[in-house]
Design an enzyme around this catalytic site. Structure first.
Site, mmCIF file in Angstrom:
data_model
loop_
_atom_site.group_PDB
_atom_site.id
_atom_site.type_symbol
_atom_site.label_atom_id
_atom_site.label_comp_id
_atom_site.label_asym_id
_atom_site.label_seq_id
_atom_site.Cartn_x
_atom_site.Cartn_y
_atom_site.Cartn_z
ATOM 1 N N GLY A 51 0.846 -1.188 0.000
ATOM 2 C CA GLY A 51 0.000 0.000 0.000
ATOM 3 C C GLY A 51 0.877 1.230 0.000
ATOM 4 O O GLY A 51 1.548 1.519 -0.969
ATOM 5 N N ARG A 52 0.881 1.944 1.143
ATOM 6 C CA ARG A 52 1.637 3.197 1.271
ATOM 7 C C ARG A 52 1.246 4.186 0.187
ATOM 8 O O ARG A 52 2.105 4.761 -0.474
ATOM 9 C CB ARG A 52 3.147 2.948 1.231
ATOM 10 C CG ARG A 52 3.661 2.086 2.353
ATOM 11 C CD ARG A 52 5.157 1.880 2.203
ATOM 12 N NE ARG A 52 5.618 0.776 2.993
ATOM 13 C CZ ARG A 52 6.494 0.877 3.989
ATOM 14 N NH1 ARG A 52 6.997 2.029 4.307
ATOM 15 N NH2 ARG A 52 6.859 -0.189 4.650
ATOM 16 N N HIS A 53 -0.063 4.355 0.016
ATOM 17 C CA HIS A 53 -0.554 5.316 -0.966
ATOM 18 C C HIS A 53 -2.003 5.670 -0.679
ATOM 19 O O HIS A 53 -2.655 5.050 0.150
ATOM 20 C CB HIS A 53 -0.398 4.774 -2.396
ATOM 21 C CG HIS A 53 -1.207 3.559 -2.692
ATOM 22 N ND1 HIS A 53 -0.698 2.284 -2.596
ATOM 23 C CD2 HIS A 53 -2.503 3.415 -3.071
ATOM 24 C CE1 HIS A 53 -1.635 1.410 -2.913
ATOM 25 N NE2 HIS A 53 -2.749 2.071 -3.202
ATOM 26 N N ALA A 54 -2.477 6.691 -1.373
ATOM 27 C CA ALA A 54 -3.884 7.064 -1.421
ATOM 28 C C ALA A 54 -4.209 7.227 -2.908
ATOM 29 O O ALA A 54 -3.347 6.972 -3.764
ATOM 30 C CB ALA A 54 -4.129 8.366 -0.652
ATOM 31 N N HIS A 100 -3.317 4.367 3.024
ATOM 32 C CA HIS A 100 -3.506 3.041 3.599
ATOM 33 C C HIS A 100 -2.297 2.143 3.372
ATOM 34 O O HIS A 100 -1.591 2.261 2.381
ATOM 35 C CB HIS A 100 -4.779 2.370 3.074
ATOM 36 C CG HIS A 100 -4.851 2.263 1.579
ATOM 37 N ND1 HIS A 100 -5.089 3.342 0.757
ATOM 38 C CD2 HIS A 100 -4.710 1.201 0.760
ATOM 39 C CE1 HIS A 100 -5.099 2.949 -0.514
ATOM 40 N NE2 HIS A 100 -4.874 1.650 -0.527
#
Length: 136
Positions: A51-54, A100
């Site tokens: 993840g580590r993104h929006a 997230h």
């Protein structure tokens, strides 16, 4: 911009422990958007954080079809929530405005329903950019 929040969705759970269960979504209800892409992740090492993104536009519903997935969401106001997905009839709605991350048990299979086809330009991969774009 309308600020949405993550929330859990319960899919129908039919059956019992003597014969097993089935969960069904007809016409993809209760997913709150038209599904334009479905994908799944598996065999993710437990030490990896994905993840580590929006997103700018994409809404998602995440389901732990097998195993356990720990999902951490962060809103641009700093609100952090942690969800432990381990029941295959429970999904987590993740709005575009939620940063997230996901961590998996080795046997986890994550099923993702997405509102948009894949488009790299829809991803916000830099945390500070996420805060700037989605601040109130």
């Amino acid at each position: 911009m309308h600020m949405m929040k993550p929330y859990l969705i319960e899919f129908p759970k039919i059956g019992d422990s003597t014969i097993g269960f089935i969960s069904v979504t007809e016409e993809l209800r209760p997913i709150p958007f038209e599904v334009k892409r479905t994908f799944w992740t598996y065999y993710t090492p437990e030490s990896i954080v994905r993840g580590r993104h929006a997103h700018h536009l994409t809404e998602q519903v995440l389901v732990a079809a097998a195993g356990r997935i720990t999902v951490t969401t962060e809103m641009s106001d700093g609100t952090i929530d942690v969800y432990r997905l381990e029941d295959p009839y429970i999904g987590l709605y993740v709005p575009p405005n939620a940063w997230h991350t996901m961590q998996y048990s080795h046997s986890a299979v994550q099923l993702i329903f997405a509102s948009q086809p894949y488009d790299e330009k829809d991803y916000i991969r830099e945390y500070e950019q996420f805060r700037r774009i989605w601040k109130k």
